[in-house]
Design an enzyme around this catalytic site. Structure first.
Site, PDB file in Angstrom:
ATOM      1  N   LYS A  37      -3.148  -9.084  -0.401  1.00  9.92           N
ATOM      2  CA  LYS A  37      -1.924  -9.726  -0.868  1.00  9.92           C
ATOM      3  C   LYS A  37      -2.123 -11.233  -0.834  1.00  9.92           C
ATOM      4  CE  LYS A  37       1.430 -11.402   1.134  1.00  9.92           C
ATOM      5  NZ  LYS A  37       2.632 -12.075   1.581  1.00  9.92           N
ATOM      6  N   ASP A  64       2.260 -11.997  -4.299  1.00  4.24           N
ATOM      7  CA  ASP A  64       3.585 -12.098  -3.669  1.00  4.24           C
ATOM      8  C   ASP A  64       4.184 -13.477  -3.950  1.00  4.24           C
ATOM      9  OD1 ASP A  64       5.737 -11.720  -1.925  1.00  4.24           O
ATOM     10  OD2 ASP A  64       4.553 -12.067  -0.116  1.00  4.24           O
ATOM     11  N   LYS A  66       7.425 -13.978  -5.144  1.00 10.63           N
ATOM     12  CA  LYS A  66       8.884 -13.980  -4.868  1.00 10.63           C
ATOM     13  C   LYS A  66       9.633 -14.904  -5.835  1.00 10.63           C
ATOM     14  CE  LYS A  66       8.578 -12.907   0.079  1.00 10.63           C
ATOM     15  NZ  LYS A  66       7.187 -13.175   0.431  1.00 10.63           N
ATOM     16  N   ASP A  69      14.540 -17.864 -10.172  1.00 11.51           N
ATOM     17  CA  ASP A  69      14.884 -19.034 -10.979  1.00 11.51           C
ATOM     18  C   ASP A  69      15.711 -18.534 -12.159  1.00 11.51           C
ATOM     19  OD1 ASP A  69      14.810 -21.623 -12.235  1.00 11.51           O
ATOM     20  OD2 ASP A  69      12.902 -22.009 -11.243  1.00 11.51           O
ATOM     21  N   PRO A  71      16.491 -17.022 -15.820  1.00 15.16           N
ATOM     22  CA  PRO A  71      15.706 -15.981 -16.503  1.00 15.16           C
ATOM     23  C   PRO A  71      14.555 -16.518 -17.342  1.00 15.16           C
ATOM     24  CG  PRO A  71      18.042 -15.465 -16.628  1.00 15.16           C
ATOM     25  CD  PRO A  71      17.955 -16.830 -15.985  1.00 15.16           C
ATOM     26  N   THR A 124      11.928  -9.729   5.917  1.00 17.15           N
ATOM     27  CA  THR A 124      11.784  -9.024   7.201  1.00 17.15           C
ATOM     28  C   THR A 124      11.856  -9.979   8.390  1.00 17.15           C
ATOM     29  OG1 THR A 124       9.411  -9.051   6.718  1.00 17.15           O
ATOM     30  CG2 THR A 124      10.542  -6.966   6.444  1.00 17.15           C
ATOM     31  N   ARG A 210      -1.178 -11.206  10.013  1.00 18.96           N
ATOM     32  CA  ARG A 210      -1.773 -11.729  11.245  1.00 18.96           C
ATOM     33  C   ARG A 210      -2.407 -10.709  12.191  1.00 18.96           C
ATOM     34  NH1 ARG A 210       3.503 -15.315  11.891  1.00 18.96           N
ATOM     35  NH2 ARG A 210       4.186 -13.467  10.742  1.00 18.96           N
TER      36      ARG A 210
HETATM   37  O1  C5P Z   1       1.406 -11.838   9.351  1.00 15.44           O
HETATM   38  P1  C5P Z   1       2.415 -10.829   8.901  1.00 15.44           P
HETATM   39  O2  C5P Z   1       1.942  -9.401   9.051  1.00 15.44           O
HETATM   40  O3  C5P Z   1       3.789 -11.055   9.494  1.00 15.44           O
HETATM   41  O4  C5P Z   1       2.530 -11.090   7.323  1.00 15.44           O
HETATM   42  C1  C5P Z   1       3.488 -10.466   6.527  1.00 15.44           C
HETATM   43  C2  C5P Z   1       3.281 -10.888   5.115  1.00 15.44           C
HETATM   44  O5  C5P Z   1       4.253 -10.247   4.304  1.00 15.44           O
HETATM   45  C3  C5P Z   1       3.430 -12.391   4.884  1.00 15.44           C
HETATM   46  O6  C5P Z   1       2.446 -12.762   3.935  1.00 15.44           O
HETATM   47  C4  C5P Z   1       4.809 -12.545   4.295  1.00 15.44           C
HETATM   48  O7  C5P Z   1       4.864 -13.603   3.355  1.00 15.44           O
HETATM   49  C5  C5P Z   1       5.005 -11.212   3.583  1.00 15.44           C
HETATM   50  N1  C5P Z   1       6.389 -10.791   3.420  1.00 15.44           N
HETATM   51  C6  C5P Z   1       7.254 -10.629   4.470  1.00 15.44           C
HETATM   52  N2  C5P Z   1       8.559 -10.250   4.254  1.00 15.44           N
HETATM   53  C7  C5P Z   1       8.986 -10.017   3.013  1.00 15.44           C
HETATM   54  C8  C5P Z   1       8.106 -10.165   1.932  1.00 15.44           C
HETATM   55  C9  C5P Z   1       6.794 -10.556   2.174  1.00 15.44           C
HETATM   56  O8  C5P Z   1       6.855 -10.813   5.624  1.00 15.44           O
HETATM   57  N3  C5P Z   1      10.212  -9.587   2.800  1.00 15.44           N
END
Ligand code: C5P
Length: 230
Positions: A37, A64, A66, A69, A71, A124, A210
């Site tokens: 990703k 990713d 996201k 803005d 359309p 999240t 991470r």
């Molecule tokens: O390091 P970690 O496992 O927390 O990374 C989660 C990844 O998922 C990050 O790259 C973050 O940008 C992405 N992400 C997220 N929550 C979302 C969408 C994407 O944590 N709703």
């Protein structure tokens, strides 16, 4: 009840500020799990050519970005994204129906239907939102909108998987970040689950950053996570 579809995928989040570190992780992990990703940080650094290169080497990519803005602007971005060959990219569902429909049309045309479009529900990292609504209610409301507009799926936490599966069925995809193997620090994530929990709850794909990239042995950690998902 185990509602897991077969073969939940695992995308390793390449959240790096430099090309060398990103390439080092890709080289180690690619032989056992060639799914990555790329988010805004690395995309702004090394951009489309890195995505194209990994796709040409057989990697499966989630871009990713996201997008959120008007359309016309989002459609323009997704017309550009479509030629990169990623399997997934995403927009914010809060951008509304017109934005989502413009995004779907632009991406379908520019990627020849190859790139799936997901909608971000509630990040999240957020444990609560406005008073009077639970996160779960808001995620479900947004997931239903995304489904009715024709998006391929949503980004959500493992906590909302059961209700999304129940309401929207097994075909609607879920990309699930906020994943932490047992005993790992949550960091800035609020709605977390272990890989096993997310698989059992029916996730289509997991995103893990991470816990893999900061591990002393990223390949062994990836292998252990993949085994725990079976
Ligand atoms: O390091 P970690 O496992 O927390 O990374 C989660 C990844 O998922 C990050 O790259 C973050 O940008 C992405 N992400 C997220 N929550 C979302 C969408 C994407 O944590 N709703």
């Amino acid at each position: 009840m185990n509602t897991a579809p077969l073969n939940t995928g695992l995308y390793c989040a390449l959240d790096f500020d430099n090309e060398a570190d990103a390439r080092a992780i890709v080289e180690r992990i690619k032989p056992i799990n060639p799914k990555f990703k790329i988010g805004l940080e690395l995309f702004c650094k090394i951009g489309p050519s890195f995505v194209r290169e990994l796709v040409s080497e057989g990697c499966d990519m989630f871009l990713d970005l996201k997008c959120y803005d008007i359309p016309n602007t989002v459609a323009g971005a997704l017309r550009a994204v479509g030629s990169l060959g990623a399997s997934y990219t995403n927009i914010h569902i809060s951008g509304g129906e017109q934005m989502a429909r413009a995004a779907i049309d632009a991406l379908k045309e520019s990627s020849n239907g190859k790139t799936k479009l997901l909608g971000v529900t509630v990040l999240t990292s957020m444990g609560q939102i406005v008073a009077g609504t639970s996160v779960e209610e808001d995620v479900l409301r947004k997931a239903k909108l995304a489904h009715s507009w024709g998006l391929d799926g949503v980004v959500c936490s493992a906590r909302e998987l059961e209700i999304i599966r129940k309401e929207l069925g097994p075909e609607f995809e879920t990309m699930v970040p906020g994943i932490r193997p047992a005993g790992e620090s949550a960091g800035d994530q609020a709605r977390i689950a272990t890989p096993q929990e997310a698989v059992c709850l029916g996730a289509t794909n997991l995103v893990i950053g991470r816990p893999i990239t900061k591990s002393p042995d990223p390949k062994a950690t990836t292998q252990a996570i993949l085994e725990s998902m079976c």
